[in-house]
Write a protein that holds these residues in place. Structure first.
Motif, PDB file in Angstrom:
ATOM      1  N   UNK A   1     -18.210  -6.745   8.574  1.00  0.00           N
ATOM      2  CA  UNK A   1     -17.941  -5.428   9.149  1.00  0.00           C
ATOM      3  C   UNK A   1     -19.112  -4.498   8.887  1.00  0.00           C
ATOM      4  N   UNK A   2     -19.608  -3.895   9.957  1.00  0.00           N
ATOM      5  CA  UNK A   2     -20.561  -2.804   9.826  1.00  0.00           C
ATOM      6  C   UNK A   2     -19.689  -1.564   9.683  1.00  0.00           C
ATOM      7  N   UNK A   3     -19.431  -1.175   8.429  1.00  0.00           N
ATOM      8  CA  UNK A   3     -18.560  -0.044   8.131  1.00  0.00           C
ATOM      9  C   UNK A   3     -19.436   1.203   8.061  1.00  0.00           C
ATOM     10  N   UNK A   4     -19.227   2.113   9.009  1.00  0.00           N
ATOM     11  CA  UNK A   4     -20.011   3.354   9.082  1.00  0.00           C
ATOM     12  C   UNK A   4     -19.112   4.557   8.837  1.00  0.00           C
ATOM     13  N   UNK A   5     -19.604   5.475   8.002  1.00  0.00           N
ATOM     14  CA  UNK A   5     -18.837   6.701   7.753  1.00  0.00           C
ATOM     15  C   UNK A   5     -19.292   7.798   8.712  1.00  0.00           C
ATOM     16  N   UNK A   6     -18.751   8.995   8.531  1.00  0.00           N
ATOM     17  CA  UNK A   6     -19.048  10.106   9.444  1.00  0.00           C
ATOM     18  C   UNK A   6     -20.505  10.569   9.370  1.00  0.00           C
ATOM     19  N   UNK A   7     -21.228  10.193   8.314  1.00  0.00           N
ATOM     20  CA  UNK A   7     -22.654  10.524   8.188  1.00  0.00           C
ATOM     21  C   UNK A   7     -23.541   9.349   8.578  1.00  0.00           C
ATOM     22  N   UNK A   8     -22.974   8.354   9.245  1.00  0.00           N
ATOM     23  CA  UNK A   8     -23.667   7.140   9.674  1.00  0.00           C
ATOM     24  C   UNK A   8     -24.215   6.316   8.514  1.00  0.00           C
ATOM     25  N   UNK A   9     -23.623   6.489   7.330  1.00  0.00           N
ATOM     26  CA  UNK A   9     -23.984   5.605   6.218  1.00  0.00           C
ATOM     27  C   UNK A   9     -23.220   4.298   6.388  1.00  0.00           C
ATOM     28  N   UNK A  10     -23.857   3.199   5.973  1.00  0.00           N
ATOM     29  CA  UNK A  10     -23.253   1.875   6.092  1.00  0.00           C
ATOM     30  C   UNK A  10     -22.880   1.382   4.697  1.00  0.00           C
ATOM     31  N   UNK A  11     -21.697   0.801   4.586  1.00  0.00           N
ATOM     32  CA  UNK A  11     -21.221   0.263   3.320  1.00  0.00           C
ATOM     33  C   UNK A  11     -21.703  -1.176   3.183  1.00  0.00           C
ATOM     34  N   UNK A  12     -22.411  -1.462   2.096  1.00  0.00           N
ATOM     35  CA  UNK A  12     -22.925  -2.810   1.851  1.00  0.00           C
ATOM     36  C   UNK A  12     -22.473  -3.320   0.491  1.00  0.00           C
ATOM     37  N   UNK A  13     -22.319  -4.641   0.414  1.00  0.00           N
ATOM     38  CA  UNK A  13     -21.992  -5.327  -0.832  1.00  0.00           C
ATOM     39  C   UNK A  13     -23.286  -5.856  -1.445  1.00  0.00           C
ATOM     40  N   UNK A  14     -23.374  -5.750  -2.763  1.00  0.00           N
ATOM     41  CA  UNK A  14     -24.523  -6.289  -3.495  1.00  0.00           C
ATOM     42  C   UNK A  14     -24.149  -7.692  -3.967  1.00  0.00           C
ATOM     43  N   UNK A  15     -24.816  -8.688  -3.384  1.00  0.00           N
ATOM     44  CA  UNK A  15     -24.590 -10.070  -3.754  1.00  0.00           C
ATOM     45  C   UNK A  15     -25.698 -10.514  -4.707  1.00  0.00           C
TER      46      UNK A  15
ATOM     47  N   UNK B   1     -31.109 -10.813  -5.121  1.00  0.00           N
ATOM     48  CA  UNK B   1     -30.077  -9.843  -4.770  1.00  0.00           C
ATOM     49  C   UNK B   1     -30.165  -9.578  -3.278  1.00  0.00           C
ATOM     50  N   UNK B   2     -29.025  -9.677  -2.611  1.00  0.00           N
ATOM     51  CA  UNK B   2     -28.963  -9.441  -1.168  1.00  0.00           C
ATOM     52  C   UNK B   2     -27.862  -8.419  -0.897  1.00  0.00           C
ATOM     53  N   UNK B   3     -28.209  -7.365  -0.149  1.00  0.00           N
ATOM     54  CA  UNK B   3     -27.235  -6.377   0.303  1.00  0.00           C
ATOM     55  C   UNK B   3     -26.777  -6.794   1.696  1.00  0.00           C
ATOM     56  N   UNK B   4     -25.464  -6.980   1.848  1.00  0.00           N
ATOM     57  CA  UNK B   4     -24.922  -7.452   3.118  1.00  0.00           C
ATOM     58  C   UNK B   4     -23.604  -6.743   3.413  1.00  0.00           C
TER      59      UNK B   4
ATOM     60  N   UNK C   1     -19.897 -13.654  -6.092  1.00  0.00           N
ATOM     61  CA  UNK C   1     -21.258 -13.143  -6.297  1.00  0.00           C
ATOM     62  C   UNK C   1     -21.424 -11.677  -5.936  1.00  0.00           C
ATOM     63  N   UNK C   2     -20.327 -10.927  -5.780  1.00  0.00           N
ATOM     64  CA  UNK C   2     -20.411  -9.502  -5.463  1.00  0.00           C
ATOM     65  C   UNK C   2     -20.485  -8.722  -6.775  1.00  0.00           C
ATOM     66  N   UNK C   3     -21.573  -7.966  -6.931  1.00  0.00           N
ATOM     67  CA  UNK C   3     -21.770  -7.224  -8.179  1.00  0.00           C
ATOM     68  C   UNK C   3     -21.836  -5.719  -7.954  1.00  0.00           C
TER      69      UNK C   3
ATOM     70  N   UNK D   1     -10.589  -9.788   4.488  1.00  0.00           N
ATOM     71  CA  UNK D   1     -11.807  -9.591   3.700  1.00  0.00           C
ATOM     72  C   UNK D   1     -12.041  -8.113   3.366  1.00  0.00           C
ATOM     73  N   UNK D   2     -11.829  -7.232   4.329  1.00  0.00           N
ATOM     74  CA  UNK D   2     -12.041  -5.807   4.062  1.00  0.00           C
ATOM     75  C   UNK D   2     -11.045  -5.275   3.038  1.00  0.00           C
ATOM     76  N   UNK D   3      -9.811  -5.734   3.113  1.00  0.00           N
ATOM     77  CA  UNK D   3      -8.798  -5.322   2.136  1.00  0.00           C
ATOM     78  C   UNK D   3      -9.182  -5.823   0.739  1.00  0.00           C
ATOM     79  N   UNK D   4      -9.575  -7.100   0.665  1.00  0.00           N
ATOM     80  CA  UNK D   4      -9.914  -7.703  -0.627  1.00  0.00           C
ATOM     81  C   UNK D   4     -11.165  -7.094  -1.253  1.00  0.00           C
ATOM     82  N   UNK D   5     -12.223  -6.938  -0.458  1.00  0.00           N
ATOM     83  CA  UNK D   5     -13.520  -6.537  -1.027  1.00  0.00           C
ATOM     84  C   UNK D   5     -13.695  -5.038  -1.190  1.00  0.00           C
TER      85      UNK D   5
END
Length: 166
Positions: A14-28, A37-40, A119-121, A59-63
């Motif tokens: 999911x490309x999760x974007x907020x109202x400021x066009x920031x994207x939520x990424x997971x640090x793997x 380290x990969x941000x995805x 591997x999500x940190x 996945x979105x609910x879990x992570x």
């Protein structure tokens, strides 16, 4: 297009974007090679018998703790064929969906230990300009994430999913 003889892990992100066009990424924090380290985008594998959107919801609910109430548009498609990219597979197919939401503090249903087993940190909101300007050693997936993200924000949802590189 990948060869039918290849074993590819199918996943949704999911490309999760907020109202400021920031994207939520997971640090793997990837164990091999050590220190990678990969941000995805949040997401993961589609389980047998599960639809892509059901997998995305799970996945979105879990992570990150996000409940999807609508079917988000499919915006990107990415295939990575590389030994070691996904254990037990020849690579992966990632389908990305655009999710617009108000900013929130991400906290999914998985425990810290369960996230670590995947591997999500960490989780972080990134502004696209931060991704484009980043010069550290961490990687992004896809590597040129800033480019398709900028295009998505500028042009909107594509008529057909855009094929991305590695």
């Amino acid at each position: 297009m990948s060869s039918p003889s290849l074993r590819l892990r199918h996943s949704v992100r999911a490309i999760v974007l907020d109202e400021d066009d920031r994207v939520l990424l997971c640090r793997f924090a990837i164990p091999e090679p050590a220190g990678t380290v990969v941000w995805a985008a949040p997401g993961g594998g589609i389980e047998p018998g599960e639809s892509p959107l059901a997998a995305l919801r799970r996945e979105l609910k879990e992570e990150v703790g996000l409940d999807l109430t609508t079917d988000p548009p499919h915006v990107w498609h990415r295939e990575v064929v590389a030994a070691g990219h996904v254990a037990g597979y020849d690579g992966a197919v990632h389908d990305y969906f655009l999710v617009r939401t108000a900013a929130f503090t991400p906290r999914g249903t998985l425990s810290d230990d369960q996230l670590a087993a995947e591997n999500i940190s960490g989780l972080r909101w990134w502004h696209p300009s931060e991704i484009a300007a980043y010069t550290g050693t961490d990687l992004f997936a896809p590597r040129d994430l800033a480019t398709p993200l900028r295009e998505l924000l500028t042009s909107g949802v594509p008529a057909r999913p855009v094929r991305l590189g590695r």
